[in-house]
Design an enzyme around this catalytic site. Structure first.
Site, short mmCIF file in Angstrom:
data_model
loop_
_atom_site.label_atom_id
_atom_site.label_comp_id
_atom_site.label_asym_id
_atom_site.label_seq_id
_atom_site.Cartn_x
_atom_site.Cartn_y
_atom_site.Cartn_z
N ARG A 1 53.31 45.85 35.38
CA ARG A 1 52.68 45.78 34.07
C ARG A 1 51.29 46.42 34.09
O ARG A 1 51.09 47.53 33.61
CB ARG A 1 52.60 44.31 33.60
CG ARG A 1 52.44 44.14 32.10
CD ARG A 1 51.10 44.53 31.52
NE ARG A 1 49.97 43.75 32.05
CZ ARG A 1 48.71 44.02 31.77
NH1 ARG A 1 48.38 45.04 30.96
NH2 ARG A 1 47.73 43.31 32.31
N ASP A 2 50.32 45.75 34.70
CA ASP A 2 48.94 46.26 34.65
C ASP A 2 48.84 47.61 35.32
O ASP A 2 48.12 48.50 34.86
CB ASP A 2 48.01 45.25 35.32
CG ASP A 2 46.54 45.48 34.96
OD1 ASP A 2 46.28 46.17 33.95
OD2 ASP A 2 45.67 44.98 35.67
N HIS B 1 41.53 37.97 39.26
CA HIS B 1 42.10 39.31 39.13
C HIS B 1 40.98 40.31 39.40
O HIS B 1 40.12 40.53 38.56
CB HIS B 1 42.65 39.46 37.69
CG HIS B 1 43.14 40.82 37.33
ND1 HIS B 1 44.49 41.11 37.22
CD2 HIS B 1 42.49 41.97 37.02
CE1 HIS B 1 44.63 42.38 36.87
NE2 HIS B 1 43.44 42.92 36.73
N HIS C 1 39.44 44.11 40.64
CA HIS C 1 39.63 45.55 40.81
C HIS C 1 38.80 46.00 42.01
O HIS C 1 37.83 45.34 42.37
CB HIS C 1 39.22 46.29 39.54
CG HIS C 1 40.23 46.18 38.45
ND1 HIS C 1 40.51 47.19 37.57
CD2 HIS C 1 41.07 45.17 38.12
CE1 HIS C 1 41.46 46.81 36.74
NE2 HIS C 1 41.81 45.58 37.03
N CYS D 1 41.44 53.16 36.89
CA CYS D 1 40.39 52.60 36.04
C CYS D 1 40.15 53.52 34.85
O CYS D 1 39.64 54.62 35.02
CB CYS D 1 39.11 52.44 36.85
SG CYS D 1 37.73 51.77 35.93
N ASN E 1 43.12 48.00 40.19
CA ASN E 1 43.46 46.74 40.83
C ASN E 1 43.41 46.83 42.36
O ASN E 1 43.76 47.86 42.93
CB ASN E 1 44.91 46.34 40.47
CG ASN E 1 45.10 46.04 39.00
OD1 ASN E 1 44.61 45.04 38.50
ND2 ASN E 1 45.79 46.93 38.31
#
Lengths: 290, 290
Positions: free
Chosen positions: B12-13, B197, B199, B230, B239
């Protein structure tokens, strides 16, 4: 505020692991780094030009670069001949390397670890007699690509030997990025170095530095832009990027003396010089706040 | 041995921040990840296809992928329509996002943070009535690319509000990689989430996870291969890479249930699918020992 001492190794360890660049470019990079406020720079190595063509012009580069009185410059040498060249060029901070892993030492230096330790024992008085200091860098301290894990006690016994032989300073090198927070704790519970040299090959670079800081180490190597790479894993990152280290340290309230904007400009110059994208995230993304 | 719970967010992300890939490729990646032993996967988002074309085929991808009974799958939704689609597709773990920074919330969701909080208050009972749970992800918890630092108290007041409105779980998102160990400590001293979460935009990803682990957090998002990137800094990492996180955790003695070799194979598949070099160091260099 505590001070963390960063030694910039891009001009030597970084460029030694890139395709050769002209002396002009090396001088520009050294001068840019000297102007960042960093207090220590590993400037060149004095090695045989056939072994490491990237450093063939070390004398010329050093002679033409600006020597800032506020910066301590050091040179790496592999043997007596290199030490003589470094001393003749005016260096007083000399680094030598020995691998904790015998296999790595043989591949890197073509002799056993014990033979290298004997060499170092001979080198120390020679350098001391000329007014210099000797830092022994123990490579593969956190693991060896050939032998795997390296027992902390093995690193400890090397440190004992070189201290007995007169070494002034000890550094531990994470030569191929096998360090993790756990390995840092394990090793530092046995023996503590003056300085740590981490690679970011598997992403743990800053986590390792954080762990070592919490255990009292305050001196770290880093390479501008992450210049260098890893000869054991093409395309992988090498040295931790200086601006990533400094960015984290400053945000945590540590002082380094370094102007981060000037450092990022030097990283951009390093990237231009080697003509490939460097791995530094801070170079790509900038400071966390603008 | 302690267990650290990793939620894999690559499908997803990760994919939402890459150029669109075919449904077939998404199904292959999801199936490969389900077979790694990871216990949680953020599988898709149900968003308007014009807003996020990367997720236009969410229903098809989900219907065609293997649903492992040992894996908890979640879906991200932006509004009631998305929640209804997610519930109809069979999801019971629903995530919604609100930004701690008002400016970021307006750019991302076209409404103020307060308006988004009102929307969430309406969504929660709807999802609960269908037997689902709601995780609220507080984006820009460690800083905003428009507003700069975000006061921890601002994040804390959002958490208070959504908990009062019935949110089941809270996650903090370091949306643009502004987190550092210091910011993690500062925020977690005010309010603790269920999940973090991070990055790796500025290299601090694993250092942040290490810091949070030491403060008691045991649930983390990560994206296979570092898939994603990003949007605020082209070329920069997004991530944290799942295999870098798991590699560090396993070496520290934590259990994750994940087979690291299978995970690295999934990362190689992710890299093949998106057709660009992913930032993961463990994907490039392999495990620290072989």
């Amino acid at each position: 505020m505590s001070f963390v001492s960063i030694r910039e190794v891009g001009p030597r360890d970084g460029l030694q692991n890139e395709d050769p660049v002209p002396a002009d470019a090396k001088v520009r990079l050294l001068d840019a780094l000297s102007a960042t406020g960093v207090r220590r720079i590993e400037a060149v190595s004095f090695v045989h030009p056939k072994a490491i063509p990237q450093m063939a012009d070390a004398d010329e580069v050093w002679a033409r670069s600006r020597h800032d009185p506020d910066v301590r410059y050091s040179a790496l040498v592999p043997n007596t001949r290199g030490a003589q060249r470094a001393l003749a060029a005016g260096f007083r901070e000399i680094e030598v390397v020995v691998s904790a892993s015998d296999t790595h030492n043989r591949k890197n230096l073509n002799r056993s670890t014990d033979e290298s330790l004997d060499d170092i024992a001979q080198l120390v008085p020679l350098i001391h007699a000329a007014g210099g200091t000797v830092e022994v860098i123990v490579a593969t301290s956190f693991g060896c690509p050939y032998e795997g894990d390296v027992p902390p006690e093995r690193v400890g016994s090397i440190v004992e030997r070189v201290r007995a032989d007169g070494a002034d300073r000890i550094a531990f090198g994470d030569t191929t990025g096998m360090g993790t927070p756990r390995r840092v704790r394990d090793l530092l519970s046995v023996v503590t170095p003056d300085l740590l040299h981490f690679h970011n090959t598997r992403g743990t670079g800053l986590a390792n530095i954080l762990t070592a800081l919490n255990l009292g180490v305050t001196e770290f190597d880093a390479s501008v832009g992450g210049l260098g790479g890893c000869p054991y894993a093409p395309g992988a990152s090498g040295n931790v990027a200086t601006e990533e280290v400094v960015h984290m340290l400053h945000d945590m309230g540590y002082e380094t003396g370094i102007d981060l904007d000037a450092l990022i400009a030097a990283a951009a110059l390093a990237q231009e010089i080697v003509g490939r994208e460097l791995p530094s995230g801070v170079l790509k993304a900038g400071l966390r706040t603008r």
